[in-house]
Structure formats: C-alpha cells, structure tokens
Design an enzyme around this catalytic site. Structure first.
Site, PDB file in Angstrom:
ATOM      1  N   LYS A  53       2.435  -2.091   5.948  1.00 43.53           N
ATOM      2  CA  LYS A  53       1.824  -2.267   4.622  1.00 43.53           C
ATOM      3  C   LYS A  53       2.397  -3.510   3.931  1.00 43.53           C
ATOM      4  O   LYS A  53       1.664  -4.299   3.338  1.00 43.53           O
ATOM      5  CB  LYS A  53       2.047  -1.007   3.773  1.00 43.53           C
ATOM      6  CG  LYS A  53       1.238   0.176   4.304  1.00 43.53           C
ATOM      7  CD  LYS A  53       1.652   1.519   3.715  1.00 43.53           C
ATOM      8  CE  LYS A  53       0.890   2.651   4.427  1.00 43.53           C
ATOM      9  NZ  LYS A  53       1.279   3.988   3.967  1.00 43.53           N
ATOM     10  N   GLN A  97       5.723   6.687   0.098  1.00 42.39           N
ATOM     11  CA  GLN A  97       5.462   7.052   1.499  1.00 42.39           C
ATOM     12  C   GLN A  97       5.822   8.526   1.732  1.00 42.39           C
ATOM     13  O   GLN A  97       6.931   8.951   1.422  1.00 42.39           O
ATOM     14  CB  GLN A  97       6.270   6.128   2.424  1.00 42.39           C
ATOM     15  CG  GLN A  97       5.965   6.326   3.896  1.00 42.39           C
ATOM     16  CD  GLN A  97       4.511   5.978   4.264  1.00 42.39           C
ATOM     17  OE1 GLN A  97       3.962   4.983   3.801  1.00 42.39           O
ATOM     18  NE2 GLN A  97       3.877   6.803   5.076  1.00 42.39           N
ATOM     19  N   ASP A 120      -2.833   5.006  -3.820  1.00 46.43           N
ATOM     20  CA  ASP A 120      -3.122   5.969  -2.744  1.00 46.43           C
ATOM     21  C   ASP A 120      -4.242   6.925  -3.152  1.00 46.43           C
ATOM     22  O   ASP A 120      -4.756   7.657  -2.310  1.00 46.43           O
ATOM     23  CB  ASP A 120      -1.861   6.775  -2.392  1.00 46.43           C
ATOM     24  CG  ASP A 120      -1.140   6.194  -1.193  1.00 46.43           C
ATOM     25  OD1 ASP A 120      -1.810   5.550  -0.355  1.00 46.43           O
ATOM     26  OD2 ASP A 120       0.085   6.376  -1.090  1.00 46.43           O
TER      27      ASP A 120
END
Ligand code: NAP
Length: 312
Positions: A53, A97, A120
C-alpha cells in the site's frame, strides 16, 4: 466456450493513470493527498500488505506515513494515535491494518476514525451512506469488483446477481452496490439452501466465501459473469492436484513452489462462464487500487472544496 478473462492488472493501470491526472489537479491547489497506515505488531502477512500500500502511494506521488506500534498496545493508546491522525490536516486517509491484537477493541478503534478519512469504508457512517446511496467512501474490494464489471461493460441493470458471502467488508457492501446499479440481488451465506440452484439463475456471480474451488463449473449459467474474490492458499498436494487437474502449467508451478492461490470458484469454470476474474490477477490488485482512489477522493471531498473557496 472459454470465458473472457477479466484482467485486474489492466484496470489497475487505467485507474492509476486517471488518478495521476487528479493528483496533478490537486497539486495545483497545493494539496498532496496523504495516507497514514497503522500497522500494529509484526504479522508478516500484514507487513507485506502495508508495504504494497505504501509502495502504491509512492508510485502515484501521494504522501504516506507508516505508524508501527508494538503488539502490546492498549485500546486507549491506539485511540490516542487515531485521534492524532484525525486532527492532522495533511492526513486524508487512515488505514488500520487488520487484524489487531486480541486485547484491542477493534470495533472501537475503527469507529474512532474520522468518517471523512475512512478510506477503508469500514466506519458505520460510510456504511450508512452506502445503504442510502449517498456519496461516500466505499469499501475497497467491492468497489474494485464494480470497476471490473463496469470497465468490461458487463450489463448490471436488470441482471440477476448472486453474492456468495455476507461479510461487512465484502459481501454486504457488494450486494448494496449491485442493488444501487439496478441488479436484482440475492445474498447467500452458509445457511443458504440449494446453493447450486441459486447460482444457476445468476447472470452475475460474486464469490466471497473463502472456500477454495467451492463453486463448481456446472453450477454456473453458461455465459454468466463471475467475479471471484476468494483468495485461498493451497499447500495440500492432493487438493491442488484435484482442483488443477486440467491446468498442467499451474500444477507444475505448485509442484515447484509448494503452494498455489485459488479462488472460491473452481478453475474449470473457465469453460462455462462468459467472463471470469482470474486468481491471482483479478480482484486482488483492485483492492489497493481502490484504496488509492479513496485517498484521492477523501482529499478532494475534505480539502479541495475549502482550497477552491479560499482561492476565489
Ligand atoms: P468472511 O468474513 O469469512 O465471510 C465469509 C462469508 O462466506 C460468510 O458470510 C459465510 O457465511 C459465507 N460462507 C462460508 N462458507 C459458505 C458456504 N459453504 N456456502 C455459502 N456461504 C458460505 O470472509 P471475507 O472477509 O468476506 O472474505 C471472503 C474471501 O475473500 C476470502 O477468501 C478472503 O481472503 C477474500 N478476500 C479477498 C480480497 C482481495 O483483495 N482479493 C479482499 C477481501 C477478502 P456466514 O455469514 O453464514 O458465516
């Protein structure tokens, strides 16, 4: 008939090219979109995901910051970090994460993220916007599946779409996106009866169950479009031999490496479906792509409006 292969890498490249244009337009307003990634502990898989990422941010010219608190962090300490990132004006997107360590209240941490920075798309506010069809940040994997369908001109309006799986991060948002695009949507899960019959009626199948090769080729309506979200690592030789019986090259790779990635749809489906995403190389690359897209979108929605007003 052999299915058309829906190449996720090609679509990633198209979207990256478009994002570069948008990033240049934001640069003219003195805005450099930025993503803050929070990686707790030392899980190797999570480290690898976050690394990819950050690399994508660097490739596109986005700012990025990596925070790596120890696995022993408490919920309150993590909430403190999230609060700091929420109030940092240079941070447009916050990525926590997952999974977080057991002692951390994951829900509480995800809900503490400023919805305007929720790249997200996991925050209840983002989910609420999705339910009501308002503009917002949509979970990356389902958003990527929609890009694959749209950019390959697969008709969605009026189609019978079957979504296999009802998780908050894939199945549910996927079903909502398809419904908003005017498909007639059926959501299936582990208690669904007669799954093969339900799948047989589908023009579009999205499989997100985490069950290697579960959807058999003869469950599919001939010519249907299949989006395979499943990412299952097979290390068992008998399982690999059975799933890849008709794919000698992939089998040879398995024998060499000792593992192979397989989707939730049986590889033989290539002979029944009209169009199909490969695993790997289909949905996988779209998740990071949409994270980049959401970060740029978050910057545009949160900062560009103010910058444009100030310039007037
Ligand atoms: P999840 O949270 O484990 O959810 C799985 C869903 O599948 C559940 O709703 C479950 O039903 C349903 N299910 C399981 N077995 C079933 C069966 N035999 N018949 C019908 N439904 C069944 O998984 P997830 O996070 O959504 O992920 C799904 C898959 O996508 C995994 O392989 C994951 O690795 C992959 N994935 C890939 C990407 C990517 O970037 N390519 C991103 C995210 C996820 P219940 O609700 O009844 O338990």
């Amino acid at each position: 008939m052999t299915a058309r292969v829906l190449d996720g890498l090609k679509i990633r490249d198209q979207i990256f090219a478009e994002l570069k244009g948008e990033i240049a337009r934001l640069a003219a307003l003195n805005i450099k979109p930025g993503l803050a990634a929070v990686l707790v502990g030392n899980d190797p898989a999570s480290q690898l995901y976050v690394k990819s990422k950050i690399a994508a941010c660097e490739l596109l010219g986005l700012a990025s910051w990596l925070h790596t608190p120890p696995a022993s962090i408490s919920t309150d300490e993590l909430l403190g970090l999230v609060e700091k990132l929420n109030s940092d004006n240079n941070v447009d997107g916050i990525l926590i994460q997952l999974p977080l360590p057991k002692q951390v209240d994951t829900k509480k941490v995800l809900e503490a993220v400023d919805p305007a920075k929720d790249v997200d798309g996991f925050h209840p506010v983002s989910l609420g916007k999705l339910v009501s069809g308002r503009e917002g940040l949509v979970a990356c994997t389902p958003a990527g599946c929609m890009e694959i369908l749209r950019r390959n001109e697969i008709p969605i309006e009026g189609a019978n779409a079957v979504v296999l799986g009802r998780s908050d991060i894939v199945g549910k948002p996927m079903a909502l996106l398809l419904m908003h695009a005017n498909a007639t949507v059926t959501i299936c899960h582990s208690k669904t009866r007669d799954l093969p019959d339900v799948v047989r009626r589908a023009d579009i199948v999205v499989a997100a169950m985490g069950r290697a090769g579960y959807v058999k080729a003869d469950w599919l309506k001939p010519g249907s479009s299949v989006i395979d979200v499943g990412t299952n690592k097979i290390t068992n030789a008998a399982e690999a031999e059975s799933l890849l019986k008709h794919f000698p090259q992939r089998l040879a790779k398995f024998r060499e490496k000792g593992s192979v990635l397989v989707g939730d749809v049986h590889p033989d489906a290539i002979n029944t479906a009209g169009a199909l995403t490969p695993v790997p190389g289909g949905v996988g690359p779209m998740t990071i792509t949409m994270l980049m897209s959401n970060t740029v979108k978050a910057a545009r929605l949160r900062r560009a409006k103010h910058a444009a007003k100030a310039a007037l």
